[in-house]
Design a protein around this motif. Structure first.
Motif, mmCIF file in Angstrom:
data_model
loop_
_atom_site.group_PDB
_atom_site.id
_atom_site.type_symbol
_atom_site.label_atom_id
_atom_site.label_comp_id
_atom_site.label_asym_id
_atom_site.label_seq_id
_atom_site.Cartn_x
_atom_site.Cartn_y
_atom_site.Cartn_z
ATOM 1 N N ILE A 1 0.822 -1.225 0.000
ATOM 2 C CA ILE A 1 0.000 0.000 0.000
ATOM 3 C C ILE A 1 0.850 1.267 0.000
ATOM 4 C CG2 ILE A 1 -0.432 0.195 2.504
ATOM 5 C CD1 ILE A 1 -3.496 0.602 1.059
ATOM 6 N N CYS A 2 2.057 1.179 0.516
ATOM 7 C CA CYS A 2 2.924 2.371 0.508
ATOM 8 C C CYS A 2 3.879 2.374 -0.673
ATOM 9 C CB CYS A 2 3.727 2.427 1.798
ATOM 10 S SG CYS A 2 2.699 2.669 3.209
ATOM 11 N N SER A 3 3.645 1.545 -1.667
ATOM 12 C CA SER A 3 4.523 1.425 -2.837
ATOM 13 C C SER A 3 5.989 1.303 -2.427
ATOM 14 C CB SER A 3 4.361 2.621 -3.782
ATOM 15 O OG SER A 3 3.026 2.842 -4.055
ATOM 16 N N PRO A 4 6.366 0.237 -1.698
ATOM 17 C CA PRO A 4 7.755 0.093 -1.257
ATOM 18 C C PRO A 4 8.702 -0.203 -2.413
ATOM 19 C CG PRO A 4 6.551 -1.915 -0.798
ATOM 20 C CD PRO A 4 5.538 -0.930 -1.312
ATOM 21 N N LYS A 5 9.982 0.103 -2.187
ATOM 22 C CA LYS A 5 10.996 -0.208 -3.204
ATOM 23 C C LYS A 5 11.555 -1.615 -2.977
ATOM 24 C CE LYS A 5 12.745 4.395 -4.317
ATOM 25 N NZ LYS A 5 11.890 5.328 -3.627
ATOM 26 N N LEU A 6 11.550 -2.050 -1.693
ATOM 27 C CA LEU A 6 12.107 -3.373 -1.367
ATOM 28 C C LEU A 6 11.151 -4.095 -0.423
ATOM 29 C CD1 LEU A 6 14.648 -5.347 -1.296
ATOM 30 C CD2 LEU A 6 15.273 -4.164 0.800
ATOM 31 N N ILE A 7 10.888 -5.363 -0.734
ATOM 32 C CA ILE A 7 10.082 -6.188 0.183
ATOM 33 C C ILE A 7 10.921 -7.389 0.601
ATOM 34 C CG2 ILE A 7 7.902 -7.386 0.588
ATOM 35 C CD1 ILE A 7 6.656 -5.898 -1.693
ATOM 36 N N ILE A 8 10.979 -7.625 1.919
ATOM 37 C CA ILE A 8 11.677 -8.802 2.429
ATOM 38 C C ILE A 8 10.630 -9.874 2.698
ATOM 39 C CG2 ILE A 8 13.107 -9.714 4.299
ATOM 40 C CD1 ILE A 8 14.163 -6.868 4.741
ATOM 41 N N PHE A 9 10.821 -11.039 2.081
ATOM 42 C CA PHE A 9 9.939 -12.186 2.327
ATOM 43 C C PHE A 9 10.719 -13.153 3.207
ATOM 44 C CE2 PHE A 9 6.266 -12.664 -0.735
ATOM 45 C CZ PHE A 9 6.262 -11.352 -1.141
ATOM 46 N N ASP A 10 10.351 -13.281 4.482
ATOM 47 C CA ASP A 10 11.059 -14.233 5.342
ATOM 48 C C ASP A 10 10.222 -15.509 5.456
ATOM 49 O OD1 ASP A 10 12.643 -15.615 7.048
ATOM 50 O OD2 ASP A 10 12.663 -14.137 8.654
ATOM 51 N N GLU A 11 10.570 -16.510 4.689
ATOM 52 C CA GLU A 11 9.847 -17.798 4.655
ATOM 53 C C GLU A 11 8.366 -17.566 4.381
ATOM 54 O OE1 GLU A 11 11.407 -20.646 5.011
ATOM 55 O OE2 GLU A 11 13.199 -20.244 6.176
#
Ligand SMILES: Nc1ncnc2c1ncn2[C@@H]1O[C@H](COP(=O)(O)OP(=O)(O)OP(=O)(O)O)[C@@H](O)[C@H]1O
Ligand SMILES: [Mg+2]
Length: 308
Positions: free
Chosen positions: A160-170
């Motif tokens: 929703i905040c248009s992030p530049k980086l998303i961390i997917f932890d498992e």
């Protein structure tokens, strides 16, 4: 452009009795629109690295450059803010079941005040559709959603905040393969259509190869092999990566160097190779040499026998 650059990151946890060297100095970087897979055995330090980058815990030493600014200072929250989001393994735990799906997704923007109320509702509705959730679920309680639906909702909330980086932890490991495939498809669209970058933490090498551009293989708090996903997975050079790719469980070799055993007993291996006890190629050189990365066939390998 380099979006995230991690240099020399270390972290030690002190328990009552001993110390756990969770990170012993790791380096990696992620460019805009790129996905880095972080893989390795349980306890090797993947989540610790992610939590430091997402400023949930503090590092002992090292630097993190994100979007052109250092975020190791006290101003880290301000520096990173909405541009970096994290999606966890158990999404249900991160939602309050008394809210609807729509409200829960809108909450991702709560602290940032970037939209008017009307814009926020419109954006949340668009994202719910984007991640493939039914429109009829908008006003349904989030607690009534399945695990896979809930994970899609947490991705919508992160977006929703248009992030530049998303961390997917498992973030995909508790889901069945068809939902995993849908989430990989969402990630691919985000990379291609919006240039979002990902740090993708997983135990699943097949998933890594289907979405990641680069891969960092961790073992005992260090990155032991780092390079393009297809190079590393098709032609691994570090003995641990080879073992991981072949899925053959290592046999604990009898260690014949007493000093090495003494150091392992204190969980303190500042110099020698951590994989020594399991490695078929190990000799005294591995234990006595100061560890450093060798550049070989387009990737970095933390093994003095890499080019033998
Ligand atoms: N808060 C803490 N206090 C003490 N030790 C910790 C703490 N958090 C992590 N550790 C230890 O640090 C090491 C790295 O843990 P971490 O959770 O980063 O591993 P991981 O690679 O994410 O493992 P998994 O694949 O099981 O999630 C482990 O030995 C763990 O027990
Ligand atoms: Mg973890």
């Amino acid at each position: 452009m380099c979006l995230l650059k991690v240099t020399g990151l270390t972290k030690t946890f002190k328990n009552k009795k001993d110390r756990v060297y969770a990170l012993k100095g790791i380096d990696f970087s992620i460019k805009q629109g790129e996905c880095l897979g972080l893989v390795g055995e349980s306890g090797c330090g993947k989540s610790t690295a992610a939590e430091i980058i997402a400023r949930l815990i503090k590092e002992d030493s090292g630097t993190i450059e994100f979007n052109g600014a250092y975020i190791t200072s006290e101003k880290r929250l301000k520096c990173v803010g909405r541009d970096l989001q994290m999606v966890f393994q158990n999404p249900k735990d991160s939602f309050d079941p008394k809210y609807s799906l729509l409200e829960s997704v809108m909450m991702g923007a709560d602290s940032y005040r970037i939209y008017s109320k009307i814009e926020l509702i419109k954006r949340a509705k668009e994202l719910i559709k984007y991640v493939g959730l039914k429109e009829s679920y908008m006003y349904k309680g989030i607690g009534g959603l399945s695990g896979g639906e809930c994970q899609k909702a947490s991705i919508a909330r992160a977006l929703i905040c248009s992030p530049k980086l998303i961390i997917f932890d498992e973030a995909t490991s508790a889901l069945d393969v068809s939902v995993q495939a849908q989430i990989i498809d969402i990630m691919r669209r985000l990379k291609e259509e919006k240039g979002v970058s990902f740090l993708f933490i997983t135990h699943d090498l097949a998933l890594t190869s289907s979405i990641c551009d680069n891969i960092a293989v961790m073992y005992s708090g260090r990155i032991v092999e780092y390079g393009k996903c297809r190079d590393v997975l098709c032609n691994p050079k570090h003995p641990y990566t080879k073992q991981l790719v072949s899925s053959v469980l290592p046999v604990n070799r009898r260690c014949d160097i007493p000093e090495f055993n003494a150091l392992r007993d204190t969980q303190y291996a500042p110099k020698g190779c951590d994989y020594y006890a399991f490695c078929p190629n190990a000799d005294e050189k591995c234990f006595k040499n100061v560890l450093h990365m060798f550049q070989i066939e387009g990737r970095s390998v933390l093994c003095c026998h890499a080019d033998d």
